[in-house]
Design a protein around this motif. Structure first.
Motif, PDB file in Angstrom:
ATOM      1  N   UNK A   1      86.386 113.935  43.368  1.00  0.00           N
ATOM      2  CA  UNK A   1      86.886 113.421  42.094  1.00  0.00           C
ATOM      3  C   UNK A   1      87.486 112.026  42.218  1.00  0.00           C
ATOM      4  N   UNK A   2      87.794 111.583  43.428  1.00  0.00           N
ATOM      5  CA  UNK A   2      88.470 110.300  43.597  1.00  0.00           C
ATOM      6  C   UNK A   2      87.676 109.183  42.931  1.00  0.00           C
ATOM      7  N   UNK A   3      88.393 108.381  42.162  1.00  0.00           N
ATOM      8  CA  UNK A   3      87.759 107.263  41.486  1.00  0.00           C
ATOM      9  C   UNK A   3      87.174 107.590  40.130  1.00  0.00           C
ATOM     10  N   UNK A   4      87.151 108.854  39.745  1.00  0.00           N
ATOM     11  CA  UNK A   4      86.560 109.254  38.475  1.00  0.00           C
ATOM     12  C   UNK A   4      87.612 109.262  37.365  1.00  0.00           C
ATOM     13  N   UNK A   5      87.159 108.958  36.170  1.00  0.00           N
ATOM     14  CA  UNK A   5      88.029 109.033  35.001  1.00  0.00           C
ATOM     15  C   UNK A   5      88.020 110.445  34.440  1.00  0.00           C
ATOM     16  N   UNK A   6      89.211 110.979  34.215  1.00  0.00           N
ATOM     17  CA  UNK A   6      89.341 112.332  33.666  1.00  0.00           C
ATOM     18  C   UNK A   6      90.433 112.331  32.610  1.00  0.00           C
ATOM     19  N   UNK A   7      90.408 113.341  31.761  1.00  0.00           N
ATOM     20  CA  UNK A   7      91.576 113.656  30.934  1.00  0.00           C
ATOM     21  C   UNK A   7      92.036 115.041  31.356  1.00  0.00           C
ATOM     22  N   UNK A   8      93.301 115.323  31.137  1.00  0.00           N
ATOM     23  CA  UNK A   8      93.849 116.572  31.655  1.00  0.00           C
ATOM     24  C   UNK A   8      94.969 117.085  30.770  1.00  0.00           C
ATOM     25  N   UNK A   9      95.045 118.402  30.692  1.00  0.00           N
ATOM     26  CA  UNK A   9      96.190 119.099  30.121  1.00  0.00           C
ATOM     27  C   UNK A   9      97.191 119.306  31.251  1.00  0.00           C
ATOM     28  N   UNK A  10      98.432 118.845  31.052  1.00  0.00           N
ATOM     29  CA  UNK A  10      99.461 118.982  32.077  1.00  0.00           C
ATOM     30  C   UNK A  10     100.690 119.668  31.478  1.00  0.00           C
ATOM     31  N   UNK A  11     101.540 120.191  32.339  1.00  0.00           N
ATOM     32  CA  UNK A  11     102.749 120.888  31.881  1.00  0.00           C
ATOM     33  C   UNK A  11     103.943 119.966  31.739  1.00  0.00           C
ATOM     34  N   UNK A  12     103.745 118.697  32.030  1.00  0.00           N
ATOM     35  CA  UNK A  12     104.801 117.698  31.952  1.00  0.00           C
ATOM     36  C   UNK A  12     104.444 116.521  32.829  1.00  0.00           C
ATOM     37  N   UNK A  13     105.181 115.426  32.666  1.00  0.00           N
ATOM     38  CA  UNK A  13     104.990 114.264  33.525  1.00  0.00           C
ATOM     39  C   UNK A  13     104.063 113.206  33.002  1.00  0.00           C
TER      40      UNK A  13
ATOM     41  N   UNK B   1     101.934 107.594  37.091  1.00  0.00           N
ATOM     42  CA  UNK B   1     101.142 108.554  37.855  1.00  0.00           C
ATOM     43  C   UNK B   1     101.557 109.954  37.443  1.00  0.00           C
ATOM     44  N   UNK B   2     100.616 110.877  37.462  1.00  0.00           N
ATOM     45  CA  UNK B   2     100.915 112.249  37.048  1.00  0.00           C
ATOM     46  C   UNK B   2     100.022 113.207  37.825  1.00  0.00           C
ATOM     47  N   UNK B   3     100.593 114.341  38.204  1.00  0.00           N
ATOM     48  CA  UNK B   3      99.820 115.404  38.838  1.00  0.00           C
ATOM     49  C   UNK B   3      99.160 116.279  37.776  1.00  0.00           C
ATOM     50  N   UNK B   4      97.945 116.704  38.076  1.00  0.00           N
ATOM     51  CA  UNK B   4      97.233 117.628  37.191  1.00  0.00           C
ATOM     52  C   UNK B   4      96.507 118.655  38.039  1.00  0.00           C
ATOM     53  N   UNK B   5      96.381 119.854  37.511  1.00  0.00           N
ATOM     54  CA  UNK B   5      95.546 120.849  38.166  1.00  0.00           C
ATOM     55  C   UNK B   5      94.084 120.429  38.017  1.00  0.00           C
ATOM     56  N   UNK B   6      93.348 120.468  39.113  1.00  0.00           N
ATOM     57  CA  UNK B   6      91.928 120.089  39.063  1.00  0.00           C
ATOM     58  C   UNK B   6      91.200 120.929  38.023  1.00  0.00           C
ATOM     59  N   UNK B   7      91.565 122.205  37.930  1.00  0.00           N
ATOM     60  CA  UNK B   7      90.889 123.121  37.004  1.00  0.00           C
ATOM     61  C   UNK B   7      91.256 122.860  35.552  1.00  0.00           C
TER      62      UNK B   7
ATOM     63  N   UNK C   1     108.774 124.204  31.792  1.00  0.00           N
ATOM     64  CA  UNK C   1     108.741 125.478  32.517  1.00  0.00           C
ATOM     65  C   UNK C   1     109.059 125.278  33.993  1.00  0.00           C
ATOM     66  N   UNK C   2     109.435 126.335  34.701  1.00  0.00           N
ATOM     67  CA  UNK C   2     109.768 126.206  36.123  1.00  0.00           C
ATOM     68  C   UNK C   2     108.648 125.538  36.905  1.00  0.00           C
ATOM     69  N   UNK C   3     109.027 124.562  37.711  1.00  0.00           N
ATOM     70  CA  UNK C   3     108.060 123.884  38.556  1.00  0.00           C
ATOM     71  C   UNK C   3     107.392 122.684  37.919  1.00  0.00           C
TER      72      UNK C   3
END
Length: 331
Positions: free
Chosen positions: A80-92, A97-103, A54-56
Motif C-alpha cells: 500500500x505504500x505510496x497509494x492514495x486511500x481514504x479511511x474510516x478512523x476512530x479518531x486522529x 498524520x493518522x493511523x488507520x486500520x488497513x481493513x 473510545x478506549x485506545x
C-alpha cells in the motif's frame, strides 16, 4: 506533526494547534500522510465533551481522512505504500498524520480529488449500514430523511437514488429544499413552514413511507412513526432533539413497526472491516466510475477548524465540510 486538539471541552474556540509525535503503525495498521479530513457532527459533540474517544483511539477529533500511505505495520501487509486511500478512523483525523486500520481503507480513484475522498467514509459507511443493512431498504420503497442537506442527508439521497428508492427529505428553508431537489430528492419539505407528517401523507397518498432515517429523535419519533406504512422501519442515528421519546406501543404492535438504530465509532474493528468489504464490492464501483461523489460544501485550512465547526453548528452548510491538512503551515 501538527494536530488540532483541545485541553477542555467547550465551544469552537477551544481548538489549538499542538505538536505531537508521528504515530507508528502496528499490526494491521497503516500510517497515512493526511491531505484532507472530513468534519462531522460527532466531532462537534466530542469537542463539547459529550462523545469521548473510545478506549485506545486518538483523542484528536476526526473520523475520516484521505491521503497517501507512507508506512504499514505488517511485513506481510498489502503493498500500500505510496497509494492514495481514504479511511474510516476512530479518531486522529485533524492531524498531518493518522493511523488507520488497513481493513478500513478504500483506494482513491486517480480521477477523484482527495478532498472529495475525505468526505466519503463516515457518511457512506453510516448510510449504507443504517439504510440498507439495518433498514432493509429495497427497490421501489420510499425513504424519509431528516436533515436532507447535511452530509448524511445528501449521501442518503444519492445512495437511495442509486438503488431505485424514492426519497422525501425535510429541510429548514425553501433554499435548502431546492438544493435537496437539485441533489436528487424526489420531494423536499420545509419543516418550518408545514407539518411534515401531513405532507408525507399527501405525497404518498396516505400510504406512508417504508423507512425513516432519523437523526433528530426526541419528539420527532412519534411523528416519524405516524409517517410509516404498515411494516415500516425507523432507524435512529443521532439524538440531536433529545434522548427520550414517548411511544404508543400498541400502535407499534398493530402496525408491525420496527425501531432500530446504531452508532458506528465504537463498533468492533472486525465489524467495520466487513462493512468496508461490502461497500467495496457494492458501492465503490460507482465511486470508481465517477457516478457517486459526495456533495461538497466548503474546505477550511486545518488551522481554521474553529470556523469549520462554527459553520456546521450554524446549520448553513449543504453537504460536507472538509479540512485541508496538506497545506497546513504553522507560524
Amino acid at each position: 506533526m501538527t494536530a488540532m486538539g483541545f485541553d477542555a471541552p467547550g465551544g469552537p474556540e477551544v481548538f489549538r494547534a499542538e505538536t505531537l509525535p508521528i504515530p507508528a503503525p502496528g499490526a494491521g495498521e497503516c500510517l497515512i500522510r493526511v491531505a484532507y479530513a472530513g468534519v462531522n457532527r460527532p466531532d462537534v459533540i466530542q469537542r463539547m465533551g459529550h462523545y469521548p474517544a473510545p478506549p485506545g483511539a486518538s483523542p484528536i477529533p476526526g473520523l475520516e481522512i484521505a491521503g497517501r500511505v507512507v508506512a504499514c505495520g505488517d511485513s506481510d501487509a498489502p503493498d500500500m505504500a505510496g497509494k492514495n486511500v481514504c479511511a474510516l478512523v476512530s479518531g486522529g483525523g485533524y492531524a498531518e498524520y493518522c493511523l488507520a486500520k488497513i481493513a478500513h481503507c478504500l483506494p482513491v480513484p486517480d480521477a477523484m480529488p482527495l478532498a472529495e475522498a475525505a468526505a466519503l467514509p463516515e457518511t457512506l459507511f453510516t448510510v449504507w449500514h443504517n439504510v440498507f443493512q439495518r433498514g432493509w431498504a429495497c427497490d421501489g420503497e420510499t425513504l424519509l430523511v431528516h436533515g436532507g442537506t447535511s452530509g448524511i442527508g445528501t449521501m442518503a439521497i444519492k445512495l437511495a437514488k442509486m438503488f431505485d428508492l424514492a426519497v422525501i427529505v425535510t429541510c429548514g428553508s425553501d433554499e435548502k429544499c431546492a438544493a435537496a431537489i437539485q441533489i436528487g430528492a424526489d420531494h423536499a419539505i420545509n419543516y418550518r413552514a408545514v407539518d411534515f407528517v401531513e405532507d408525507v401523507k399527501r405525497i404518498t397518498h396516505g400510504a406512508g413511507v417504508q423507512l425513516v432515517l432519523d437523526m433528530v429523535s426526541g419528539d420527532y419519533v412519534p411523528r416519524n412513526l405516524a409517517c410509516l406504512a404498515q411494516d415500516g422501519r425507523h432507524v435512529t442515528i443521532a439524538v440531536l432533539g433529545g434522548m427520550t421519546a414517548e411511544l404508543n406501543m400498541a400502535q407499534i404492535m398493530a402496525r408491525r413497526l420496527t425501531l432500530t438504530g446504531s452508532t458506528l465509532r465504537a463498533r468492533a474493528d472486525e465489524f467495520k472491516a466487513l462493512l468496508c468489504d461490502e461497500i467495496a464490492s457494492t458501492v465503490w464501483p460507482a465511486v470508481e466510475d465517477g457516478d457517486l461523489r459526495p456533495e461538497m460544501d466548503r474546505i477550511f485550512p486545518l488551522l481554521e477548524v474553529a470556523a469549520a465547526h462554527q459553520r456546521m453548528e450554524a446549520g448553513d452548510h449543504i453537504g460536507k465540510i472538509v479540512l485541508d491538512i496538506a497545506q497546513t503551515k504553522v507560524t
